[in-house]
Every structure is written in C-alpha cells, then in structure tokens.
Design a protein around this motif. Structure first.
Motif, PDB file in Angstrom:
ATOM      1  N   ALA A  27      36.047  20.503  32.124  1.00 26.06           N
ATOM      2  CA  ALA A  27      35.587  21.895  32.149  1.00 26.06           C
ATOM      3  C   ALA A  27      35.833  22.569  30.803  1.00 26.06           C
ATOM      4  CB  ALA A  27      36.290  22.660  33.268  1.00 26.06           C
ATOM      5  N   LEU A  28      36.961  22.276  30.185  1.00 27.02           N
ATOM      6  CA  LEU A  28      37.264  22.870  28.881  1.00 27.02           C
ATOM      7  C   LEU A  28      36.286  22.380  27.821  1.00 27.02           C
ATOM      8  CD1 LEU A  28      39.282  24.755  27.502  1.00 27.02           C
ATOM      9  CD2 LEU A  28      40.641  22.747  26.955  1.00 27.02           C
ATOM     10  N   LYS A  29      35.988  21.082  27.834  1.00 26.41           N
ATOM     11  CA  LYS A  29      35.012  20.554  26.875  1.00 26.41           C
ATOM     12  C   LYS A  29      33.624  21.119  27.135  1.00 26.41           C
ATOM     13  CE  LYS A  29      37.231  16.264  25.600  1.00 26.41           C
ATOM     14  NZ  LYS A  29      37.092  14.817  25.484  1.00 26.41           N
ATOM     15  N   ASP A  30      33.283  21.322  28.396  1.00 27.50           N
ATOM     16  CA  ASP A  30      31.976  21.888  28.709  1.00 27.50           C
ATOM     17  C   ASP A  30      31.895  23.352  28.290  1.00 27.50           C
ATOM     18  OD1 ASP A  30      29.373  21.274  29.913  1.00 27.50           O
ATOM     19  OD2 ASP A  30      29.920  22.884  31.315  1.00 27.50           O
ATOM     20  N   THR A  31      33.024  24.036  28.271  1.00 28.16           N
ATOM     21  CA  THR A  31      33.049  25.419  27.809  1.00 28.16           C
ATOM     22  C   THR A  31      32.586  25.508  26.361  1.00 28.16           C
ATOM     23  OG1 THR A  31      34.857  25.896  29.326  1.00 28.16           O
ATOM     24  CG2 THR A  31      34.528  27.450  27.550  1.00 28.16           C
ATOM     25  N   LEU A  32      32.894  24.481  25.565  1.00 21.60           N
ATOM     26  CA  LEU A  32      32.425  24.455  24.176  1.00 21.60           C
ATOM     27  C   LEU A  32      30.903  24.410  24.101  1.00 21.60           C
ATOM     28  CD1 LEU A  32      34.891  22.021  22.411  1.00 21.60           C
ATOM     29  CD2 LEU A  32      34.376  24.354  21.727  1.00 21.60           C
ATOM     30  N   ASN A  33      30.247  23.811  25.096  1.00 24.50           N
ATOM     31  CA  ASN A  33      28.789  23.761  25.093  1.00 24.50           C
ATOM     32  C   ASN A  33      28.170  25.125  25.377  1.00 24.50           C
ATOM     33  OD1 ASN A  33      28.730  20.967  24.647  1.00 24.50           O
ATOM     34  ND2 ASN A  33      28.997  20.578  26.823  1.00 24.50           N
ATOM     35  N   TRP A  34      28.852  25.947  26.152  1.00 23.71           N
ATOM     36  CA  TRP A  34      28.314  27.263  26.502  1.00 23.71           C
ATOM     37  C   TRP A  34      28.649  28.328  25.472  1.00 23.71           C
ATOM     38  CZ3 TRP A  34      24.754  27.778  30.091  1.00 23.71           C
ATOM     39  CH2 TRP A  34      24.673  26.833  31.108  1.00 23.71           C
ATOM     40  N   ALA A  35      29.796  28.221  24.819  1.00 27.87           N
ATOM     41  CA  ALA A  35      30.238  29.245  23.867  1.00 27.87           C
ATOM     42  C   ALA A  35      29.719  28.910  22.474  1.00 27.87           C
ATOM     43  CB  ALA A  35      31.759  29.328  23.865  1.00 27.87           C
ATOM     44  N   VAL A  36      28.928  29.799  21.916  1.00 22.97           N
ATOM     45  CA  VAL A  36      28.340  29.557  20.606  1.00 22.97           C
ATOM     46  C   VAL A  36      29.366  29.787  19.498  1.00 22.97           C
ATOM     47  CG1 VAL A  36      26.501  30.258  19.039  1.00 22.97           C
ATOM     48  CG2 VAL A  36      26.096  30.240  21.491  1.00 22.97           C
ATOM     49  N   HIS A  39      35.320  32.662  18.951  1.00 20.50           N
ATOM     50  CA  HIS A  39      36.003  33.755  19.646  1.00 20.50           C
ATOM     51  C   HIS A  39      35.543  33.839  21.102  1.00 20.50           C
ATOM     52  CE1 HIS A  39      32.339  35.833  18.280  1.00 20.50           C
ATOM     53  NE2 HIS A  39      32.529  36.661  19.294  1.00 20.50           N
ATOM     54  N   LEU A  40      34.315  33.454  21.377  1.00 18.51           N
ATOM     55  CA  LEU A  40      33.850  33.403  22.768  1.00 18.51           C
ATOM     56  C   LEU A  40      34.478  32.217  23.498  1.00 18.51           C
ATOM     57  CD1 LEU A  40      30.044  34.082  22.189  1.00 18.51           C
ATOM     58  CD2 LEU A  40      31.781  35.700  22.975  1.00 18.51           C
ATOM     59  N   PHE A  41      34.598  31.099  22.803  1.00 12.45           N
ATOM     60  CA  PHE A  41      35.225  29.929  23.417  1.00 12.45           C
ATOM     61  C   PHE A  41      36.673  30.211  23.775  1.00 12.45           C
ATOM     62  CE2 PHE A  41      38.040  26.296  22.647  1.00 12.45           C
ATOM     63  CZ  PHE A  41      37.707  25.534  23.756  1.00 12.45           C
ATOM     64  N   TYR A  42      37.419  30.834  22.874  1.00  6.13           N
ATOM     65  CA  TYR A  42      38.833  31.102  23.144  1.00  6.13           C
ATOM     66  C   TYR A  42      38.994  32.002  24.369  1.00  6.13           C
ATOM     67  CZ  TYR A  42      39.833  29.082  18.581  1.00  6.13           C
ATOM     68  OH  TYR A  42      39.937  28.237  17.510  1.00  6.13           O
ATOM     69  N   GLN A  43      38.132  32.986  24.506  1.00  4.87           N
ATOM     70  CA  GLN A  43      38.190  33.874  25.663  1.00  4.87           C
ATOM     71  C   GLN A  43      37.858  33.091  26.944  1.00  4.87           C
ATOM     72  OE1 GLN A  43      35.536  37.183  25.363  1.00  4.87           O
ATOM     73  NE2 GLN A  43      36.067  37.995  27.364  1.00  4.87           N
ATOM     74  N   ASP A  44      36.795  32.293  26.915  1.00  4.04           N
ATOM     75  CA  ASP A  44      36.421  31.499  28.087  1.00  4.04           C
ATOM     76  C   ASP A  44      37.489  30.462  28.421  1.00  4.04           C
ATOM     77  OD1 ASP A  44      34.095  32.945  28.171  1.00  4.04           O
ATOM     78  OD2 ASP A  44      32.838  31.353  27.324  1.00  4.04           O
ATOM     79  N   ALA A  45      38.093  29.872  27.410  1.00  8.21           N
ATOM     80  CA  ALA A  45      39.126  28.859  27.639  1.00  8.21           C
ATOM     81  C   ALA A  45      40.357  29.470  28.289  1.00  8.21           C
ATOM     82  CB  ALA A  45      39.499  28.184  26.330  1.00  8.21           C
ATOM     83  N   SER A  46      40.741  30.670  27.864  1.00 11.44           N
ATOM     84  CA  SER A  46      41.910  31.292  28.496  1.00 11.44           C
ATOM     85  C   SER A  46      41.598  31.734  29.920  1.00 11.44           C
ATOM     86  CB  SER A  46      42.457  32.441  27.666  1.00 11.44           C
ATOM     87  OG  SER A  46      41.480  33.312  27.265  1.00 11.44           O
ATOM     88  N   GLU A  47      40.361  32.154  30.192  1.00 17.29           N
ATOM     89  CA  GLU A  47      39.988  32.478  31.570  1.00 17.29           C
ATOM     90  C   GLU A  47      40.006  31.230  32.448  1.00 17.29           C
ATOM     91  OE1 GLU A  47      36.204  34.383  31.358  1.00 17.29           O
ATOM     92  OE2 GLU A  47      37.011  36.149  30.340  1.00 17.29           O
TER      93      GLU A  47
END
Length: 119
Positions: A27-36, A39-47
C-alpha cells in the motif's frame, strides 16, 4: 493451553504479522503511484500509517484475519491502474533496450587504442 496449541497460536500470529507487513508495504509503494509530488506522498503515507496504527493492539486472531482480508480487498480495489515501473525493470520503458550480445561476439572497449599498436 498446551504446547501444541501455543506453537500453533504463535505460528498463526507470525503469519498474520507477515501479511500485515506485506500489505502495508504494498500500500505504501502504491501510494507513490498516486502522489505526484513528495509533499503529497508524505501526507498520504502518514495517513496510511495512522490507519494501520489504530488497530495495532487488536489481539483476537479471527478479528485480525478479518481485518487483513478487508485491507487486502480495499487495497485491490484502490490499486493504481497504471503503476510506475522503474525504466530498467521488467515492464519498464528501457527494459532490454540494449540486450546482451550473443555468445561468441567480442566487445572491444578500447577501440582505436589497442595495446599492440602502442609499442
């Protein structure tokens, strides 16, 4: 609790921990695909981390199995349709762009500067 049931319980919990670890990592690696942007990735990763941390203290093995199955189903539902692939990895844009030469072909890296001509 007998020794066999204790060993079975420990094995089940170890398998559950491994499934949760794999689910979180995917899920964390897939978050990188959604966050361009980072700073968006870090927020999504902490959520994402908070969502896992909320259920950290659940002890019932059946509840844990059900939560893992729900998490895997949710991951499969929201997985990115076109994930980023590193260019030189299988499926990447540069994979096998320069394939290795067949056996019997010699590559001369010092072309024009051969040792036998310098003497």
């Amino acid at each position: 609790m007998s020794l066999a049931s204790t060993a079975g319980y420990a094995a089940r919990r170890a398998a559950q921990r491994e499934r949760v670890r794999i689910l979180y990592r995917r899920a964390l690696k897939d978050t990188l695909n959604w966050a361009v942007h980072r700073h968006l990735f870090y927020q999504d990763a902490s959520e994402l981390r908070e969502r896992f941390e909320v259920h950290k203290h659940v002890e019932d093995p059946d509840t844990i199995d059900r939560m893992i199955e729900d998490g895997e189903a949710q991951y499969n539902k929201w997985r990115h349709p076109d994930p980023y692939i590193v260019p030189w990895a299988p499926g990447g844009s540069k994979f096998t762009r320069n394939p290795t030469p067949p056996s019997g072909i010699e590559i001369v890296y010092n072309f024009g500067r051969e040792d036998h001509l310098e003497n």
